[in-house]
Design an enzyme around this catalytic site. Structure first.
Site, PDB file in Angstrom:
ATOM      1  N   ASP A  33       0.915  -1.184  -0.063  1.00 56.61           N
ATOM      2  CA  ASP A  33      -0.175  -0.007   0.119  1.00 56.61           C
ATOM      3  C   ASP A  33       0.983   1.271   0.010  1.00 56.61           C
ATOM      4  OD1 ASP A  33      -3.211   0.555   0.959  1.00 56.61           O
ATOM      5  OD2 ASP A  33      -1.934   2.113   1.269  1.00 56.61           O
ATOM      6  N   ILE A  34       0.402   2.275  -0.837  1.00 56.13           N
ATOM      7  CA  ILE A  34       1.201   3.492  -0.793  1.00 56.13           C
ATOM      8  C   ILE A  34       1.327   4.289   0.389  1.00 56.13           C
ATOM      9  CG2 ILE A  34      -0.634   5.039  -1.887  1.00 56.13           C
ATOM     10  CD1 ILE A  34       1.413   5.685  -4.186  1.00 56.13           C
ATOM     11  N   ASN A  91     -12.923  -3.094   2.111  1.00 63.32           N
ATOM     12  CA  ASN A  91     -13.908  -2.032   2.292  1.00 63.32           C
ATOM     13  C   ASN A  91     -14.819  -2.132   1.150  1.00 63.32           C
ATOM     14  OD1 ASN A  91     -12.549  -0.547   4.473  1.00 63.32           O
ATOM     15  ND2 ASN A  91     -11.090   0.086   3.228  1.00 63.32           N
ATOM     16  N   VAL A 100     -10.918   2.860  -4.207  1.00 65.43           N
ATOM     17  CA  VAL A 100     -10.402   2.232  -5.500  1.00 65.43           C
ATOM     18  C   VAL A 100     -11.557   1.017  -5.700  1.00 65.43           C
ATOM     19  CG1 VAL A 100      -8.644   1.175  -6.802  1.00 65.43           C
ATOM     20  CG2 VAL A 100      -8.048   2.858  -4.969  1.00 65.43           C
ATOM     21  N   HIS A 104     -10.395  -5.518  -3.761  1.00 68.77           N
ATOM     22  CA  HIS A 104      -9.074  -5.992  -3.127  1.00 68.77           C
ATOM     23  C   HIS A 104      -9.056  -6.123  -1.574  1.00 68.77           C
ATOM     24  CE1 HIS A 104      -9.929  -1.555  -2.773  1.00 68.77           C
ATOM     25  NE2 HIS A 104      -9.158  -1.503  -1.776  1.00 68.77           N
ATOM     26  N   HIS A 106      -6.877  -5.857   2.093  1.00 68.46           N
ATOM     27  CA  HIS A 106      -5.940  -5.317   2.824  1.00 68.46           C
ATOM     28  C   HIS A 106      -5.291  -6.530   3.694  1.00 68.46           C
ATOM     29  CE1 HIS A 106      -6.610  -0.781   2.170  1.00 68.46           C
ATOM     30  NE2 HIS A 106      -7.929  -1.293   1.865  1.00 68.46           N
TER      31      HIS A 106
END
Ligand code: AMP
Length: 118
Positions: A33-34, A91, A100, A104, A106
């Protein structure tokens, strides 16, 4: 909501944007993750286009879903958190904080996370 082909993770999957890859197989790509919230904070995305968790469950074949979750576990192993403990979060929808719209999860880990999800 329809799948938007130019979302950030679609662009990463196409190689148009960089990522720090942690794990990859034929079904999933996992990258850091950025904006990490924990020492290990990795995103695992299916290579096929799904808007969110609900879309993935509704449309992905059972074998594809199983392959995705196997990829999540392999990612946890690749980062070391499989041995120390980790949290998997998705989420689902804007009101849950999804920003986004390519499904995905996390993976959080690398420190004690406490007993309470955020
Ligand atoms: P969410 O949709 O709320 O589950 O979160 C999307 C996550 O993607 C956030 O934690 C962002 O920090 C992360 N993110 C956004 N853009 C990038 C990127 N280019 N590379 C890696 N992570 C990103």
């Amino acid at each position: 909501m329809d799948y938007e082909n130019d979302n950030v993770f679609a662009r990463i999957l196409r190689g148009e944007l960089p990522c720090t890859k942690v794990y990859e197989d034929e079904n999933v790509l996992a990258f850091n993750d950025i904006n990490p919230k924990t020492p290990v904070h990795v995103l695992v995305v299916p290579k096929a286009p799904y808007v969110d968790f609900s879309d993935f469950v509704a449309r992905a074949a059972a074998a594809e879903q199983a392959a995705f979750w196997a990829g999540v576990q392999r990612t946890a192993e690749a980062t070391g958190v499989a041995a120390t403990g980790f949290r998997v979060v998705t989420n689902n929808g804007a009101s849950a904080g999804q920003i986004v719209f390519h499904f995905h999860v996390h993976i959080y880990g690398g420190r004690p996370l406490g007993g309470r999800a955020k």
